[in-house]
Scaffold this motif. Structure first.
Motif, PDB file in Angstrom:
ATOM      1  N   LEU A 106      -0.499   5.309   0.231  1.00 24.28           N
ATOM      2  CA  LEU A 106      -0.783   4.889   1.602  1.00 24.28           C
ATOM      3  C   LEU A 106      -1.985   3.965   1.660  1.00 24.28           C
ATOM      4  O   LEU A 106      -2.382   3.525   2.728  1.00 24.28           O
ATOM      5  N   THR A 107      -2.616   3.699   0.512  1.00 22.62           N
ATOM      6  CA  THR A 107      -3.813   2.859   0.551  1.00 22.62           C
ATOM      7  C   THR A 107      -3.467   1.434   0.148  1.00 22.62           C
ATOM      8  O   THR A 107      -2.601   1.184  -0.696  1.00 22.62           O
ATOM      9  N   GLU A 108      -4.200   0.520   0.778  1.00 25.74           N
ATOM     10  CA  GLU A 108      -3.910  -0.897   0.627  1.00 25.74           C
ATOM     11  C   GLU A 108      -4.091  -1.355  -0.827  1.00 25.74           C
ATOM     12  O   GLU A 108      -3.245  -2.063  -1.371  1.00 25.74           O
ATOM     13  N   ASP A 109      -5.198  -0.923  -1.447  1.00 27.08           N
ATOM     14  CA  ASP A 109      -5.513  -1.393  -2.805  1.00 27.08           C
ATOM     15  C   ASP A 109      -4.466  -0.925  -3.815  1.00 27.08           C
ATOM     16  O   ASP A 109      -3.977  -1.709  -4.626  1.00 27.08           O
ATOM     17  N   THR A 110      -4.120   0.391  -3.727  1.00 30.13           N
ATOM     18  CA  THR A 110      -3.126   0.916  -4.660  1.00 30.13           C
ATOM     19  C   THR A 110      -1.792   0.215  -4.453  1.00 30.13           C
ATOM     20  O   THR A 110      -1.104  -0.126  -5.422  1.00 30.13           O
ATOM     21  N   LEU A 111      -1.456  -0.031  -3.190  1.00 31.04           N
ATOM     22  CA  LEU A 111      -0.182  -0.694  -2.899  1.00 31.04           C
ATOM     23  C   LEU A 111      -0.141  -2.068  -3.544  1.00 31.04           C
ATOM     24  O   LEU A 111       0.869  -2.475  -4.127  1.00 31.04           O
ATOM     25  N   LYS A 112      -1.285  -2.772  -3.478  1.00 31.22           N
ATOM     26  CA  LYS A 112      -1.346  -4.118  -4.065  1.00 31.22           C
ATOM     27  C   LYS A 112      -1.117  -4.036  -5.577  1.00 31.22           C
ATOM     28  O   LYS A 112      -0.360  -4.826  -6.141  1.00 31.22           O
ATOM     29  N   ARG A 115       2.529  -3.284  -6.296  1.00 35.03           N
ATOM     30  CA  ARG A 115       3.414  -4.418  -6.055  1.00 35.03           C
ATOM     31  C   ARG A 115       3.192  -5.530  -7.071  1.00 35.03           C
ATOM     32  O   ARG A 115       4.132  -6.230  -7.436  1.00 35.03           O
ATOM     33  N   ASP A 116       1.938  -5.706  -7.508  1.00 37.89           N
ATOM     34  CA  ASP A 116       1.672  -6.742  -8.508  1.00 37.89           C
ATOM     35  C   ASP A 116       2.336  -6.411  -9.835  1.00 37.89           C
ATOM     36  O   ASP A 116       2.742  -7.309 -10.578  1.00 37.89           O
ATOM     37  N   SER A 117       2.414  -5.093 -10.138  1.00 35.56           N
ATOM     38  CA  SER A 117       2.965  -4.712 -11.436  1.00 35.56           C
ATOM     39  C   SER A 117       4.483  -4.681 -11.432  1.00 35.56           C
ATOM     40  O   SER A 117       5.105  -4.452 -12.458  1.00 35.56           O
ATOM     41  N   GLU A 118       5.089  -4.931 -10.252  1.00 37.81           N
ATOM     42  CA  GLU A 118       6.541  -4.878 -10.174  1.00 37.81           C
ATOM     43  C   GLU A 118       7.209  -6.015 -10.930  1.00 37.81           C
ATOM     44  O   GLU A 118       6.748  -7.139 -10.872  1.00 37.81           O
TER      45      GLU A 118
END
Lengths: 118, 499
Positions: A106-112, A115-118
């Protein structure tokens, strides 16, 4: 200056809420907190309208009471705006549930990072 | 007859409810319901437009509460243009959505809700009522963006929701200032009372600033555009097309309406700062939007940034504020809706057919998807503004308006924007027609709700999808010829708006 702030304390409070809400929306890293910030922001605007309707010594706008009356229209407008705000919160929370189901965060940094590692 | 205005808003609402309820009895029944509702809407809109252009402005008081106390609906030439545009585009996108999806009934219910909000924003003559419809439009748009099946859609939609809500809330705050200033919410009544109070009243100036900045967010003017590329690129193709064609367009229409009907040309003339906000937003949008579009590698993101620049042109026209420029704003709003909606649909068609979603994947597209490449080429040329397309007509009017007003710096930016538009579309056109296909791509069909529906094997491109994109290309050219007759019909409306 101080006099002005003291006599307009309702407006000062409303605009403080606007500022706090904006700050939370920008600074909080958690999506749920961002939505809470959005709610605080909207509440500031609601209170601003309500404060504008208040009249010192005014009675409720019922015809059997004695004039002057408090203005009823801003209350009606804000009732509508509150309904809109609830609907927005519901939609926002629905999206947050989907983001959590998809990415597990739910946190912005972890989400980034995710998504970057996708 | 007189209730037709209300019917224009009511028809899609009823369609929305019927689509939702019909879904309980039978899934996948949403599409026919939406088509019927959109067709009714189109007939009503055409009838209203015919009346508005021949007999003059239609005024309708809701529920018998006389204006300025009740909510008034007004249809003049400009409103009529917008509701016909909404009806045509929503019906066209439906033809595309039949095969491309999403197909669930709730999707069509929200789709019709969006049409309702847009129509309501166009016809209302009450500022608070406009806020309510703005929020209905917003809510429906957030939900539609989230209807993609990837996590990306949900993240884009949440960002859109947070930023969009701030925009709508600032609009509401501005409405509050105007209400405290005058005690009324009816636009025509507000115009009179704001003028009586004097244009240099702080409350009036603050109301203008809040409303304009709030609408800037909704229009996606740089630097308040940050929600827009994610939302357009993250949404399913059908939704990108619908939203890019209509949502910002109607927000820009609302801006025009608020600036000229509520505050009036006199207010902008009396407040250099108000004028500066509009000009600044326009110029920065045109330049930054175009440059960002050039730097994109994903086609849908490039189209999204292109919208930032094109709406900069419309805001420029609003800031100039003479008859020619506002005519240009109206023409360019219609033209941009047709062209950009068509481009997003074509991008979706190409992706369905060939899997190409990035700029470098468009190499030699004409061999793999002749219809897609042809239509994309025509629409790109129209977007750049080459005669006789509608894109040329809109930019021409805005540029002539700038020259008439003597805004030479703005004129230079407007003409320069055409070159910048050429810069990002020319490289795509060159890749599509003059290069050999270099990458092998598999048709990656986006099956948005395949799992929900049990996933029948309906993949590939349907006749409806092809017909829709070809119709968009034909319209983009044909409207360029229709513009002169239209501008004569619109002339009285614009003159009344500026008086």
């Amino acid at each position: 200056m101080i006099d002005l702030l003291v006599t307009r304390d309702y407006y000062v409070a409303a605009f403080l809420l606007l500022g706090i809400g904006t700050y939370v929306m920008i600074a909080a890293g958690n999506f749920v907190k961002k939505v809470i910030g959005m709610n605080i922001f909207q509440t500031g605007i609601f209170l601003f309208f309500i404060a504008s309707a208040y009249l010192d010594g005014g009675s409720p706008p019922v015809l059997t009471d004695i004039a002057p009356y408090v203005s009823p229209l801003p209350h009606v407008l804000i009732l509508t705006a509150i309904v809109v705000g609830v609907a927005l919160t519901a939609v926002a929370l629905g999206m947050i549930v989907r983001i959590y189901a998809e990415y597990g965060t739910l946190t912005e940094d972890t989400l980034k990072e995710v998504r970057d590692s996708e | 007859m007189s209730d037709l205005v209300a019917l224009a808003v009511a028809a899609p609402i009823v369609g929305s409810l019927v689509a939702l309820v019909a879904g309980i009895a039978r899934s996948k029944s949403g599409w026919p319901v939406a088509v019927v509702a959109c067709a009714v809407q189109l007939v009503v809109a055409a009838q209203l437009a015919a009346t508005a252009f021949t007999e003059g402005t239609i005024e309708y008081v809701v529920g018998g509460f006389e204006a300025p106390y009740g909510i008034e609906l007004v249809v003049d030439g400009l409103t009529a243009t917008m509701i016909v545009l909404i009806a045509v585009v929503s019906l066209g996108v439906l033809a595309y959505a039949r095969r491309a999806g999403p197909r669930s009934n709730p999707f069509y219910a929200v789709y019709m809700l969006l049409v309702t909000g847009l129509t309501g924003m166009s016809v209302t003559a009450d500022l608070f009522n406009m806020y309510v419809f703005l929020e209905i439009t917003g809510l429906a748009a957030y939900a539609l963006v989230a209807s993609g099946d990837r996590g990306r859609s949900a993240v884009a939609a949440l960002k859109y929701l947070l930023v969009g809500t701030v925009g709508a809330s600032l609009f509401l705050l501005g409405v509050g200032y105007a209400y405290i200033d005058t005690g009324t919410l009816n636009m025509a009544d507000l115009a009179v009372k704001l003028a009586e109070n004097g244009y240099d009243a702080t409350l009036t100036q603050a109301a203008f600033a809040f409303i304009v900045v709030g609408l800037f967010i909704k229009v996606a003017v740089f630097p308040l555009h940050t929600w827009q590329p994610d939302a357009y690129a993250g949404a399913p193709d059908t939704v990108s097309a619908l939203i890019s064609a209509l949502v910002s367009t109607i927000a820009a229409y609302a801006l025009l309406r608020v600036v000229y009907t509520v505050f009036g040309a006199g207010f902008v003339d009396a407040n250099p700062l108000a004028h500066a906000i509009l000009v600044g937003g326009a110029v920065v949008s045109i330049v930054a939007g175009s440059l960002l579009a050039i730097s994109q590698s994903e086609v849908k993101r490039m189209l999204a940034y292109s919208s930032v620049a094109q709406f900069g042109l419309v805001v420029a026209a609003i800031s100039i504020g003479n008859v020619t420029a506002l005519m240009g704003a109206a023409v360019h709003l219609v033209g941009h809706a047709i062209m950009k909606g068509g481009l997003f649909l074509t991008a979706g068609l190409v992706a369905t057919e060939t899997g190409a979603r990035r700029v470098e994947e468009f190499d030699g597209l004409v061999q793999r998807s002749p219809v897609g490449a042809g239509v994309f080429g025509v629409l790109a040329v129209a977007m750049v503004g080459i005669p006789p397309t509608i894109g040329f007509a809109g930019k021409w009017y805005i540029a002539v308006g700038a020259a008439e007003a003597g805004s030479w710096a703005l004129l230079a930016v407007i003409v320069g924007s055409t070159l910048l538009t050429l810069a990002y579309f020319a490289r795509l056109v060159e890749r599509m027609f003059f290069r050999e296909p270099s990458v092998d791509l598999e048709p990656a069909v986006e099956r948005v709700d395949a799992r929900a529906d049990g996933g029948e094997g309906a993949t590939g491109v349907s006749l409806g999808m092809q017909a829709t994109v070809v119709a968009a290309a034909v319209l983009a050219v044909a409207l360029g010829f229709a513009v002169f007759g239209y501008s004569d019909a619109l002339q009285p409306t614009i003159e009344a708006l500026l008086s």
